[in-house]
Design a protein around this motif. Structure first.
Motif, short mmCIF file in Angstrom:
data_model
loop_
_atom_site.label_atom_id
_atom_site.label_comp_id
_atom_site.label_asym_id
_atom_site.label_seq_id
_atom_site.Cartn_x
_atom_site.Cartn_y
_atom_site.Cartn_z
N GLY A 8 0.79 -1.22 0.00
CA GLY A 8 0.00 0.00 0.00
C GLY A 8 0.82 1.27 0.00
O GLY A 8 0.28 2.36 -0.20
N PRO A 36 3.69 1.36 -4.45
CA PRO A 36 3.11 2.51 -5.17
C PRO A 36 4.11 3.65 -5.33
O PRO A 36 4.17 4.28 -6.38
CB PRO A 36 1.93 2.92 -4.30
CG PRO A 36 1.52 1.67 -3.61
CD PRO A 36 2.79 0.90 -3.38
N LEU A 89 5.50 5.17 -8.77
CA LEU A 89 5.41 6.62 -9.07
C LEU A 89 6.76 7.17 -9.51
O LEU A 89 6.85 7.94 -10.48
CB LEU A 89 4.93 7.34 -7.82
CG LEU A 89 4.64 8.82 -7.96
CD1 LEU A 89 3.20 9.01 -8.40
CD2 LEU A 89 4.90 9.54 -6.66
N SER A 117 4.40 19.94 2.79
CA SER A 117 3.50 18.97 2.18
C SER A 117 2.04 19.24 2.51
O SER A 117 1.19 18.42 2.20
CB SER A 117 3.89 17.56 2.62
OG SER A 117 3.92 17.49 4.02
N TYR A 158 -1.72 19.19 -7.47
CA TYR A 158 -3.16 18.97 -7.62
C TYR A 158 -3.61 19.40 -9.02
O TYR A 158 -4.33 18.67 -9.71
CB TYR A 158 -3.91 19.76 -6.54
CG TYR A 158 -5.40 19.51 -6.53
CD1 TYR A 158 -5.93 18.38 -5.93
CD2 TYR A 158 -6.28 20.40 -7.14
CE1 TYR A 158 -7.28 18.15 -5.92
CE2 TYR A 158 -7.64 20.18 -7.14
CZ TYR A 158 -8.14 19.04 -6.52
OH TYR A 158 -9.49 18.81 -6.52
N LEU A 180 -2.51 17.00 -11.72
CA LEU A 180 -3.20 15.71 -11.70
C LEU A 180 -4.65 15.85 -12.13
O LEU A 180 -5.16 15.03 -12.89
CB LEU A 180 -3.16 15.12 -10.29
CG LEU A 180 -1.94 14.28 -9.95
CD1 LEU A 180 -1.95 13.92 -8.49
CD2 LEU A 180 -1.95 13.01 -10.79
N VAL A 208 5.92 15.15 -7.13
CA VAL A 208 5.77 14.37 -5.90
C VAL A 208 7.12 13.84 -5.45
O VAL A 208 7.45 13.87 -4.26
CB VAL A 208 4.77 13.21 -6.09
CG1 VAL A 208 4.79 12.29 -4.89
CG2 VAL A 208 3.37 13.76 -6.30
N ILE A 259 -0.29 13.40 1.19
CA ILE A 259 -0.58 13.67 -0.21
C ILE A 259 0.22 12.73 -1.12
O ILE A 259 -0.28 12.29 -2.16
CB ILE A 259 -0.28 15.17 -0.51
CG1 ILE A 259 -0.89 15.60 -1.83
CG2 ILE A 259 1.19 15.49 -0.47
CD1 ILE A 259 -0.85 17.11 -2.01
N ILE A 307 -1.42 10.09 -3.80
CA ILE A 307 -1.13 10.13 -5.24
C ILE A 307 -0.50 8.82 -5.72
O ILE A 307 -0.89 8.28 -6.75
CB ILE A 307 -0.18 11.31 -5.56
CG1 ILE A 307 -0.91 12.62 -5.29
CG2 ILE A 307 0.26 11.26 -7.01
CD1 ILE A 307 -0.03 13.83 -5.37
N LEU A 345 -0.80 5.84 -4.47
CA LEU A 345 -1.82 4.79 -4.52
C LEU A 345 -2.73 4.98 -5.71
O LEU A 345 -3.08 4.02 -6.41
CB LEU A 345 -2.65 4.82 -3.23
CG LEU A 345 -2.41 3.74 -2.22
CD1 LEU A 345 -3.40 3.87 -1.08
CD2 LEU A 345 -2.53 2.36 -2.86
N LEU A 346 -3.13 6.24 -5.97
CA LEU A 346 -4.03 6.53 -7.09
C LEU A 346 -3.41 6.01 -8.39
O LEU A 346 -4.06 5.29 -9.16
CB LEU A 346 -4.25 8.04 -7.20
CG LEU A 346 -4.99 8.49 -8.47
CD1 LEU A 346 -6.47 8.24 -8.33
CD2 LEU A 346 -4.73 9.96 -8.77
N LEU A 397 -7.75 13.12 -0.68
CA LEU A 397 -7.90 14.12 -1.74
C LEU A 397 -7.92 13.50 -3.13
O LEU A 397 -8.75 13.85 -3.97
CB LEU A 397 -6.75 15.13 -1.62
CG LEU A 397 -6.83 16.36 -2.50
CD1 LEU A 397 -8.05 17.19 -2.14
CD2 LEU A 397 -5.56 17.19 -2.30
N PHE A 398 -7.00 12.57 -3.40
CA PHE A 398 -6.89 12.02 -4.75
C PHE A 398 -7.57 10.66 -4.87
O PHE A 398 -7.64 10.11 -5.95
CB PHE A 398 -5.42 11.89 -5.13
CG PHE A 398 -4.74 13.21 -5.17
CD1 PHE A 398 -4.90 14.04 -6.28
CD2 PHE A 398 -3.98 13.65 -4.11
CE1 PHE A 398 -4.30 15.27 -6.31
CE2 PHE A 398 -3.37 14.88 -4.15
CZ PHE A 398 -3.53 15.71 -5.24
#
Lengths: 315, 264, 359
Positions: free
Chosen positions: A45, A49, A53, A244, A265, A268, A281, B113, B117, B119-120, B208-209
């Protein structure tokens, strides 16, 4: 996962099932079985990820695409050199730095007064300081919007006192963002500094006071040096949290007060440039982790230095 | 003379800081009882009309439901994982223990945040686009380390001889956990659980995302409401949030109080 | 009531040999004490018997049955821990009943056994209290009752009185002696306090560096220490190196420039090297009449005199280079001022032949 080799437990003689070596090995180490679910959860989790990313941030930008491509490039990171994006980065650092500086001064003052308060009265004050920490950040930010808005309390007071003719535009400015951030993160600073205060002998200021020093001199000469580790920890925590944070800049900042998180934000949700967002990020993550890592390393070295100091009791 | 000035200035600074900390919260609660149709300060008349107005908002009601279910779900999944992991860490004398501990506490240092992101994007790459599932995973991971920390703290206070005493009296592994360890670390587990509930319920940056138009949490619903309207119903719903969190905080305090009772 | 036997027990932690080939035995109903300074391996040995630590080598036998590979839960041993380890969330009665509950003893029977055991330790009236509401001595008794109610084959105690003040400690020692004799249970006790060991034990094993230095009855260990370590640990602080001089009757020992009486009953070849041990309280002092050695006594000079109330202790420098320590009662007669000998005063130190031991 490499948890299968966890701890040998003296006195744990578990009968071993024959013919199933993997299971048998795990059974002999119940610690591994206990750790497995949580480690899998965090790895799946969070760790994977983030790695995904980071990989994506090295792919050439294709709008709306999330699959990894074979081509590697630094183009997404190079875009940060564009003045517009670079100024956002600078502004983020500036806002975080000012927030941290104000939080440090106020946090040390509050922690000092808590330390000087007799214990039976300290409880309520600690709750007053820490309660905001538990209250929703949206509710707290909304409170500031009420206070600083054109029809807000601050303007109402200023108008009634005749100090200003027309309401000041306090909201949607960089100043408003800083005020909001200080409010949100001040409790963290107080907590860190209080932890350092707990290790100081209350007799120190009295001893210095009997030698004729004024209260500020006493503080600067005898207490402040002992607070350094706590202040350093608080500065790091507040700075990385401020960098952040999203809610406060999004709600209280104007169009000219964009920071790194609001830019992410935008990329995205508005422009669908996920590759560039991934690079942003990565920058955010790297700067917060570097900061925290530096403090952790510094603390570890201090601890080691203290432990190996000649004359200290061996443990 | 200079000393008195210094002392006075210090007191004024500390007093102003307390005011600064409390003013926005007090303001929100005050405004929520406003009787007027528009935002004004101080309110000219008092009523509960904005509570009714907030309750009538579909997005707030939906958000409340989502946030409650999400907080309970995440806390109920994260707590057993955290308890098991803390027990595993506590028992292991293995060299890799610090690395595992760092892994389990990593969500503490990664900004929310960033959790949201990554995870999204990772879930989108796996073609998982269900908001409830995304939110549940994100919140569970984000609150897991708090549970690990509180349980580890209460385990560290246990006398290891208690476990051995139970063993010499004939208790097997499960019986020792059930009758000795569990009752003694229960305050720590409860504290982790309640803290997780609060964090999940109030969270914005992870959600948020991960939320979408159909599955929105309460704090996010308030934020989007604020973008187009600025009436006191937000104050009403925020006051309710404050009340809920403070209620849970009292529970938390009681949990820690219990712990002190056991230590003394 | 069981027969406990340790057969070549050893335990190694990395490069550190905590316990090294320990073999001892305690017969049914005997009270065996492991005595030694901290870090001598006595607690590790005890934990091996309890089943909390697995030995690297050797066997543990209970009534001849090898229980070495059995977990603590299966051994049926009662143990009292140094920290007592009372369950803080259970009442006194629940604490004592825990072992019975784990053995699935019927509730009615268990309640009766708990009540009887609480009577034995004289705590019947406190059954519903929590451990935190009890005094230190009462907590000790609860720990003892909890270990005994399961009718263990042996009772193990790990320095249980370490945290008590002197008075309470003595009371608890007497109490423990009464209870173990009353129940006739085989007991294994660990302590670093030699007086405690002498008072309680049928057998004492003195440990040092993971090994047993001497094992015997309290009288044997106290009066005939087998090694310099045991001698020192049992309070024989004066040790003189010398040679045996054969002669008529008992013979003599040449040490520190004097001919001293040998302990009765030693038959050694002439010129054999010997070590002579004398307790400080067995050395008599008298003012030296003139310079030079006297028959059967050591001449020296007082270099330190410390007043202890009913006694005074003196350190005496010998011309041969060593020192002796003597403890003498302070005089009761009129006109005598303690300490009886002043620093700088020449004295003669002597003792009865039977007061010294060969080590």
């Amino acid at each position: 996962m490499t948890v299968a080799a966890a701890g040998s437990l003296p006195g744990e003689a578990v009968p071993v099932a024959k013919g199933r070596p993997a299971l048998a090995a795990a059974l002999r180490h119940p610690a591994a079985l206990l750790l497995l679910p949580a480690c899998v959860a965090v790895a799946a989790g969070l760790l994977l990820p983030i790695l995904y990313l980071l990989a994506l941030s090295l792919n050439p930008p294709v709008t709306g695409e999330v699959a990894l491509a074979g081509e590697l490039t630094l183009r997404n990171y190079a875009r940060l050199l564009d003045w517009f994006y670079f100024s956002v980065l600078l502004r983020t650092l500036w806002v975080s730095a000012v927030t941290t500086a104000i939080s440090t001064v106020l946090g040390v003052a509050v922690a000092h007064s808590l330390w000087r308060t007799p214990p039976h009265r300290r409880g309520l004050l600690v709750v007053v300081v820490l309660a905001p920490l538990l209250v929703s950040i949206v509710a707290r930010t909304f409170g500031w919007m009420l206070l600083l808005g054109d029809q807000g309390l601050v303007n109402a007071v200023l108008l009634r006192l005749g100090l200003v003719e027309a309401p000041l535009h306090l909201m949607f400015t960089q100043g408003a963002v800083i005020v909001g951030l200080v409010h949100v993160f001040l409790p963290f600073m107080v907590l860190s500094v209080l932890a350092a205060y707990d290790r100081i002998d209350p007799a120190i200021p009295e001893a210095a006071g009997t030698l004729g020093a004024g209260p500020f001199t006493v503080f600067r000469e005898t207490i402040l040096p002992l607070l350094n580790p706590g202040i350093a920890a608080g500065v790091t925590i507040v700075f990385s949290l401020a960098m952040s944070s999203y809610v406060t800049p999004a709600l209280m900042g104007g169009s000219g007060a964009g920071v790194l998180t609001t830019l992410i934000y935008q990329q995205l949700v508005v422009t669908y440039d996920w590759h560039f967002a991934a690079a942003l990020v990565a920058v955010l993550l790297a700067s917060t982790l570097l900061l925290l890592g530096a403090v952790l390393y510094h603390n570890a070295r201090r601890t080691r230095a203290w432990m190996t100091r000649p004359g200290s009791a061996p443990r | 003379m200079i000393r008195m000035l210094q002392r006075g200035a210090f007191r004024a600074l500390v007093g102003a800081t307390y005011l600064f900390l409390l003013a926005p919260l007090a303001c929100v609660v005050l405004v929520s009882f406003n009787g007027e149709a528009v935002q004004s300060f101080p309110p000219a008349s008092w009523s509960l009309r904005w509570y009714a107005h907030a309750w009538a908002q579909e997005s707030f009601r939906g958000g409340l439901l989502v946030s409650t279910l999400l907080a309970c779900g995440a806390a109920l999944i994260a707590t057993p994982l955290a308890v098991a992991a803390a027990l595993g860490l506590h028992r292991s004398r293995w060299r890799g223990r610090p690395a595992l501990e760092a892994l389990l506490l990593a969500p503490l240092v990664v900004p929310g945040i960033v959790i949201g992101i990554s995870l999204l994007i990772a879930l989108a790459a796996l073609d998982v686009r269900e908001a409830p599932l995304r939110l549940l995973i994100g919140h569970t991971v984000a609150i897991l380390p708090y549970g690990v920390r509180t349980v580890l703290a209460s385990l560290a206070r246990l006398d290891p001889a208690l476990d051995e005493a139970a063993e010499t009296l004939g208790a097997g592994g499960w019986a020792r956990f059930r009758h000795v360890t569990l009752p003694l670390i229960r305050p720590g587990i409860l504290a982790g659980l309640v803290f997780g509930l609060i964090l999940s319920f109030d969270d914005v940056s992870v959600s948020l995302f991960l939320a979408d138009a159909r599955t929105n949490t309460l704090p996010l619903a308030i934020m989007s409401y604020l973008e187009y309207s600025f009436d006191p119903s937000v104050a009403a719903i925020s006051s309710m949030l404050i009340a809920v969190t403070l209620g849970l905080a009292v529970l938390l305090e009681r949990g820690f109080g219990l712990k002190r009772l056991l230590a003394g | 009531m069981a027969h406990l036997q340790l057969d070549g027990i050893g335990r190694r932690y990395g490069h550190f040999q905590a316990v090294d080939s320990v073999s001892i035995e305690a017969g049914p109903g005997e009270f065996l004490t492991l005595l030694g300074p901290s870090g001598c391996g006595k607690t590790t040995t005890l934990r091996i018997v309890a089943g909390l630590v697995e030995p690297s080598t050797g066997r543990v036998l209970l009534d001849g049955r090898d229980v070495t590979r059995l977990g603590a839960a299966q051994r049926g041993i009662g143990m009292v821990f140094q920290s007592l380890a009372l369950f803080p969330h259970m009442t006194v009665a629940q604490n004592v009943a825990f072992g019975l509950r784990m053995r699935r003893v019927a509730a009615g029977e268990a309640a009766g056994r708990v009540r009887r055991m609480l009577e034995v330790v004289r705590l019947g009236h406190l059954a519903e209290r929590y451990p935190s509401q009890l005094s230190g001595g009462q907590q000790q008794r609860v720990a003892l009752a909890r270990a005994l109610v399961i009718e263990p084959s042996i009772l193990i105690l790990d320095e249980p009185f370490g945290a008590l003040d002197r008075k309470l400690r003595e009371a608890m020692q007497v109490e423990l002696r009464r209870i173990t004799r009353e129940l006739g249970i085989t007991s294994l006790f660990v302590t670093h306090d030699q007086e405690e060991a002498l008072l309680l034990s049928d057998l004492i094993a003195v440990m040092n560096g993971g090994r047993i230095e001497q094992c015997g009855t309290p009288r044997e260990v106290f009066e005939r220490p087998a090694t310099p370590f045991v001698a020192d640990f049992m309070g024989v602080t004066n040790i003189l190196e010398g040679r045996f001089v054969a002669g008529n009757e008992a013979g003599r020992i040449a040490a520190a420039g004097a001919l001293l009486p040998a302990p009765p009953g030693c038959a050694l070849p002439d010129g054999a090297p010997v070590r002579l041990g004398i307790r400080p309280e067995r050395i008599a002092l008298r003012p030296a009449a003139g310079p030079g050695p006297a028959e059967g006594a050591l001449a020296g000079e007082v270099v330190e005199a410390i007043y202890h109330g009913s006694n005074s202790s003196y350190r005496i420098a010998l011309p041969s280079g060593g020192t002796l320590t003597a403890v003498r009662p302070n005089g009761q007669e009129e006109g005598q001022e303690a300490p009886l000998f002043a620093v700088g005063q020449p004295v003669l130190a002597a003792w009865e032949a039977g007061a010294a031991t060969l080590i």
